[in-house]
Design an enzyme around this catalytic site. Structure first.
Site, PDB file in Angstrom:
ATOM      1  N   GLU A 112       3.690 -38.068  -0.324  1.00 43.80           N
ATOM      2  CA  GLU A 112       4.870 -37.527   0.195  1.00 43.80           C
ATOM      3  C   GLU A 112       4.758 -37.582   1.728  1.00 43.80           C
ATOM      4  O   GLU A 112       5.729 -37.799   2.616  1.00 43.80           O
ATOM      5  CB  GLU A 112       5.083 -36.138  -0.213  1.00 43.80           C
ATOM      6  CG  GLU A 112       5.801 -36.087  -1.262  1.00 43.80           C
ATOM      7  CD  GLU A 112       4.724 -35.941  -2.640  1.00 43.80           C
ATOM      8  OE1 GLU A 112       3.406 -36.125  -2.212  1.00 43.80           O
ATOM      9  OE2 GLU A 112       5.115 -35.786  -3.586  1.00 43.80           O
ATOM     10  N   ALA A 139       8.906 -39.370  -7.360  1.00 39.40           N
ATOM     11  CA  ALA A 139      10.522 -39.317  -7.743  1.00 39.40           C
ATOM     12  C   ALA A 139      10.989 -40.567  -7.041  1.00 39.40           C
ATOM     13  O   ALA A 139      10.339 -41.142  -6.478  1.00 39.40           O
ATOM     14  CB  ALA A 139      10.796 -38.125  -6.707  1.00 39.40           C
ATOM     15  N   GLU A 192       2.640 -34.397 -10.103  1.00 40.73           N
ATOM     16  CA  GLU A 192       3.262 -33.032 -10.314  1.00 40.73           C
ATOM     17  C   GLU A 192       3.536 -32.871 -11.657  1.00 40.73           C
ATOM     18  O   GLU A 192       3.359 -31.720 -12.240  1.00 40.73           O
ATOM     19  CB  GLU A 192       4.450 -32.936  -8.946  1.00 40.73           C
ATOM     20  CG  GLU A 192       3.963 -32.894  -7.676  1.00 40.73           C
ATOM     21  CD  GLU A 192       4.883 -32.908  -6.769  1.00 40.73           C
ATOM     22  OE1 GLU A 192       5.742 -33.701  -6.814  1.00 40.73           O
ATOM     23  OE2 GLU A 192       5.177 -31.757  -5.821  1.00 40.73           O
ATOM     24  N   GLY A 249       5.784 -36.968  -7.518  1.00 38.60           N
ATOM     25  CA  GLY A 249       6.196 -36.305  -8.458  1.00 38.60           C
ATOM     26  C   GLY A 249       5.541 -36.757  -9.768  1.00 38.60           C
ATOM     27  O   GLY A 249       5.670 -36.109 -10.948  1.00 38.60           O
TER      28      GLY A 249
END
Ligand code: COA
Length: 260
Positions: free
Chosen positions: A135, A66, A115, A112
């Site tokens: 993270e 992200a 993910e 992300g």
């Protein structure tokens, strides 16, 4: 639909989506996520699309996570909204897409990015790929389904190790633990994904959609996957494709499916 942050086009029944922020290692900012949501909705609804190939621009990264610069000042409510909207509009939408989505992991798949790859149905990695959920180095945890999908794919012990150490793993290790389906040289990555999709697009589309639904159901809390399988199996008998598939077999010819 014109896109700014992704490239998207249908070629020979395959919907190619390329996240196109190479300078930022294809990090998922709001615009990328919005455009991905639109693209996945298009793939789900468009009869011409029989499968999706999702990759990142360049040879360095699939997606490096992200976009960290966007959430640096977020509070609790904004964090919750970021995760929830991402889950619904992009990550769950990919997982539940009735067309198989193949991730071609062409480099870093972090946070992300991993993910996103895990929400896809099939993952192919290039030999240089590095995968991880870093993270906790930022004081966060994975928020786009990583804690759930990683444990489903590689087991709880390995998932907790990867998440709590934040270590990146090689493509070879990812293959060994079942996180990716295949590892190929970078130059062969797209061709390998296309080879898989070329088979998929010859098969019966409604049966494929039913299979994805049944497999996903077994991993949903409170849903009996066996019951869903029975329902979906029965539904197949009502399709023209079922008649075509069986007739083609008995007539010793190749079936031509219409998705009806
Ligand atoms: N969010 C925002 N920008 C990112 C990013 C992310 N997740 N990952 C990389 N970028 C940007 C960098 O800030 C840099 O931008 P700049 O050129 O304007 O400074 C550019 O992409 C290139 O990255 P850089 O860090 O210079 O490349 P590198 O080869 O030195 O390192 C990584 C590659 C992947 C190891 C490193 O970029 C990294 O650790 N990224 C963050 C991974 C992460 O924690 N993801 C989880 C987020 S929740």
């Amino acid at each position: 639909m014109t896109y700014q942050q992704i490239k998207a086009e249908v070629k020979e029944n395959i919907f190619y989506i390329t996240i196109n922020r190479e300078q930022k290692l294809n990090a998922l900012n709001k615009e990328v996520l919005t455009e991905l949501a639109t693209a996945i909705a298009f793939a789900a609804e468009n009869d011409e699309v029989r499968g999706v190939l999702l990759t990142g621009a360049g040879e360095k990264a699939f997606v490096a996570g992200a976009d960290i610069s966007e959430f640096q000042n977020y509070n609790l409510a904004e964090g919750k909204e970021l995760a929830r909207s991402g889950h619904i509009n992009v990550f769950d939408a990919i997982e539940n897409c009735p067309k198989p989505v193949v991730a071609a992991i062409n480099g870093f798949a972090l946070g992300g990015g991993l993910e996103l790859a895990m929400a896809c149905h099939i993952r192919i990695a290039s030999e240089n790929a590095k995968l991880g959920l870093p993270e906790v180095t930022l004081g966060l945890i994975p928020g786009y389904g990583g804690t759930q999908r990683l444990a489903q794919l590689v087991g709880k012990g390995r998932a907790i190790e990867m998440i709590t150490t934040a270590d990146m793993i090689t493509a070879e290790k990812a293959y060994r633990i079942g996180l990716v389906n295949e590892v190929v040289p970078q130059a062969e990555l797209i061709a390998k994904a296309e080879e898989i999709l070329a088979k998929i697009k010859q098969r019966a589309p409604l049966a494929i959609a039913s299979a994805i639904k049944a497999v996903n159901s077994g991993l949903k809390v409170g849903v009996n996957g066996f019951e869903v399988e029975i329902e979906e199996f029965a539904n197949c008998f009502q399709t023209e494709d079922f008649k075509e598939g069986v007739n083609a077999f008995l007539e010793k010819r190749k079936a031509t499916f219409k998705g009806k």
